[in-house]
Design an enzyme around this catalytic site. Structure first.
Site, PDB file in Angstrom:
ATOM      1  N   LYS A   1      -6.346  18.006 -35.538  1.00 57.89           N
ATOM      2  CA  LYS A   1      -5.465  17.880 -36.705  1.00 57.89           C
ATOM      3  C   LYS A   1      -6.115  17.048 -37.810  1.00 57.89           C
ATOM      4  O   LYS A   1      -6.064  17.411 -38.976  1.00 57.89           O
ATOM      5  CB  LYS A   1      -4.123  17.244 -36.304  1.00 57.89           C
TER       6      LYS A   1
ATOM      7  N   ARG B   1       7.011  14.088 -34.711  1.00 54.71           N
ATOM      8  CA  ARG B   1       6.675  14.263 -33.300  1.00 54.71           C
ATOM      9  C   ARG B   1       7.919  14.388 -32.438  1.00 54.71           C
ATOM     10  O   ARG B   1       7.800  14.538 -31.224  1.00 54.71           O
ATOM     11  CB  ARG B   1       5.880  13.051 -32.818  1.00 54.71           C
TER      12      ARG B   1
ATOM     13  N   ARG C   1     -14.248  11.501 -27.603  1.00 57.54           N
ATOM     14  CA  ARG C   1     -13.901  10.702 -28.780  1.00 57.54           C
ATOM     15  C   ARG C   1     -13.775   9.223 -28.400  1.00 57.54           C
ATOM     16  O   ARG C   1     -14.160   8.344 -29.162  1.00 57.54           O
ATOM     17  CB  ARG C   1     -12.581  11.223 -29.371  1.00 57.54           C
TER      18      ARG C   1
ATOM     19  N   ARG D   1     -10.930   3.755 -29.716  1.00 57.76           N
ATOM     20  CA  ARG D   1      -9.481   3.823 -29.498  1.00 57.76           C
ATOM     21  C   ARG D   1      -9.174   3.667 -28.014  1.00 57.76           C
ATOM     22  O   ARG D   1      -9.614   4.467 -27.201  1.00 57.76           O
ATOM     23  CB  ARG D   1      -8.939   5.168 -30.007  1.00 57.76           C
TER      24      ARG D   1
ATOM     25  N   ARG E   1       0.146  10.941 -22.846  1.00 52.87           N
ATOM     26  CA  ARG E   1       0.339  11.453 -24.209  1.00 52.87           C
ATOM     27  C   ARG E   1       0.676  12.941 -24.174  1.00 52.87           C
ATOM     28  O   ARG E   1       1.485  13.424 -24.953  1.00 52.87           O
ATOM     29  CB  ARG E   1      -0.909  11.191 -25.050  1.00 52.87           C
TER      30      ARG E   1
HETATM   31  P1  ADP Z   1      -3.397  11.833 -31.339  1.00 58.08           P
HETATM   32  O1  ADP Z   1      -2.836  12.998 -32.094  1.00 58.08           O
HETATM   33  O2  ADP Z   1      -4.809  12.023 -30.941  1.00 58.08           O
HETATM   34  O3  ADP Z   1      -2.528  11.410 -30.182  1.00 58.08           O
HETATM   35  P2  ADP Z   1      -2.554   9.895 -33.387  1.00 58.08           P
HETATM   36  O4  ADP Z   1      -3.475   8.994 -34.138  1.00 58.08           O
HETATM   37  O5  ADP Z   1      -1.796  10.913 -34.158  1.00 58.08           O
HETATM   38  O6  ADP Z   1      -3.469  10.559 -32.277  1.00 58.08           O
HETATM   39  O7  ADP Z   1      -1.486   9.010 -32.578  1.00 58.08           O
HETATM   40  C1  ADP Z   1      -1.852   7.936 -31.748  1.00 58.08           C
HETATM   41  C2  ADP Z   1      -0.591   7.270 -31.163  1.00 58.08           C
HETATM   42  O8  ADP Z   1       0.190   6.698 -32.224  1.00 58.08           O
HETATM   43  C3  ADP Z   1       0.372   8.201 -30.428  1.00 58.08           C
HETATM   44  O9  ADP Z   1       0.018   8.421 -29.063  1.00 58.08           O
HETATM   45  C4  ADP Z   1       1.697   7.427 -30.571  1.00 58.08           C
HETATM   46  O10 ADP Z   1       1.772   6.360 -29.646  1.00 58.08           O
HETATM   47  C5  ADP Z   1       1.592   6.824 -31.969  1.00 58.08           C
HETATM   48  N1  ADP Z   1       2.211   7.710 -33.001  1.00 58.08           N
HETATM   49  C6  ADP Z   1       1.548   8.336 -34.021  1.00 58.08           C
HETATM   50  N2  ADP Z   1       2.394   9.072 -34.770  1.00 58.08           N
HETATM   51  C7  ADP Z   1       3.622   8.933 -34.199  1.00 58.08           C
HETATM   52  C8  ADP Z   1       4.908   9.464 -34.478  1.00 58.08           C
HETATM   53  N3  ADP Z   1       5.122  10.313 -35.499  1.00 58.08           N
HETATM   54  N4  ADP Z   1       5.944   9.108 -33.678  1.00 58.08           N
HETATM   55  C9  ADP Z   1       5.774   8.267 -32.649  1.00 58.08           C
HETATM   56  N5  ADP Z   1       4.579   7.742 -32.313  1.00 58.08           N
HETATM   57  C10 ADP Z   1       3.509   8.052 -33.073  1.00 58.08           C
END
Ligand code: ADP
Length: 192
Positions: free
Chosen positions: A14, A89, A128, A134, A146
């Site tokens: 994404k 999400r 990654r 991370r 996740r």
């Molecule tokens: P990825 O898509 O690889 O999981 P992100 O950077 O989008 O990575 O998200 C990392 C973490 O941040 C998620 O696992 C969650 O804990 C938190 N997070 C990000 N966006 C949201 C959201 N919209 N709602 C709830 N938690 C979020």
């Protein structure tokens, strides 16, 4: 306004595709994961609270992310459009986003879902984790958690946006540029 959601499981690409889309369509990027990590880096209360959820591979509470997106959008009021990456999400987040966009007299134009099988995703995330620093990319249990969160809370959004006639799915495995070309073809059908 052109408002897009880039949708898909962790590791689907994404972020990578968003960078290319914002360049071509002059959109403002809203990545809630990046915003949360920036809060943590700045040592804010919100950032420290969010980090506890993130490090366990759980979603951060809806009220926290919705508030963050609202602030971000208000501070970019002149934008020609947004691309939402990692947000919404959950169904409540999607409903909150629809309501917020309505306040700005606009709406979601399309939801672009990247399709990638789970084995490939785990491989990408572990890789990654070696370079991104991370913590949530370095432990297989956290990664699996996740995916569980994604299956239970995020996947229902496919139905939510399909009902609105906005969901389009794109193959997420292949050359980055080829995937981008397919995404652009979808975007060009909704661009006015
Ligand atoms: P990825 O898509 O690889 O999981 P992100 O950077 O989008 O990575 O998200 C990392 C973490 O941040 C998620 O696992 C969650 O804990 C938190 N997070 C990000 N966006 C949201 C959201 N919209 N709602 C709830 N938690 C979020």
């Amino acid at each position: 306004m052109l408002n897009l959601i880039i949708f898909g499981p962790p590791g689907a690409g994404k972020g990578t595709q968003s960078e290319k889309i914002i360049d071509r369509y002059q959109l403002v990027h809203i990545a809630t994961g990046d915003l949360l990590r920036a809060e943590r880096k700045a040592g804010t209360v919100l950032g420290n609270e969010a980090n506890e959820y993130i490090s366990r591979g759980e979603l951060v509470p809806d009220s926290v992310v919705v508030g963050m997106v609202r602030n971000f959008m208000s501070s970019h009021a002149g934008a020609g459009g947004f691309i939402f990456d990692g947000f919404p999400r959950t169904i409540p987040q999607a409903e909150a986003l629809d309501a917020m966009l309505l306040e700005f007299n606009t709406a979601i134009s399309a939801v672009l879902g990247l399709e990638v099988v789970e084995d490939e995703l785990v491989k990408r995330l572990m890789l990654r984790g070696q370079t991104s620093g991370r913590v949530d990319d370095q432990d297989e249990d956290t990664i699996r958690n996740r995916f569980r969160e994604y299956q239970n809370k995020t996947l229902p959004l496919q139905g939510y946006y399909s009902e609105q006639g906005k969901y389009q799915s794109v193959q997420g495995i292949g050359e980055i540029d080829e995937i981008f070309t397919n995404l652009c073809a979808c975007i060009d059908t909704v661009k006015s």
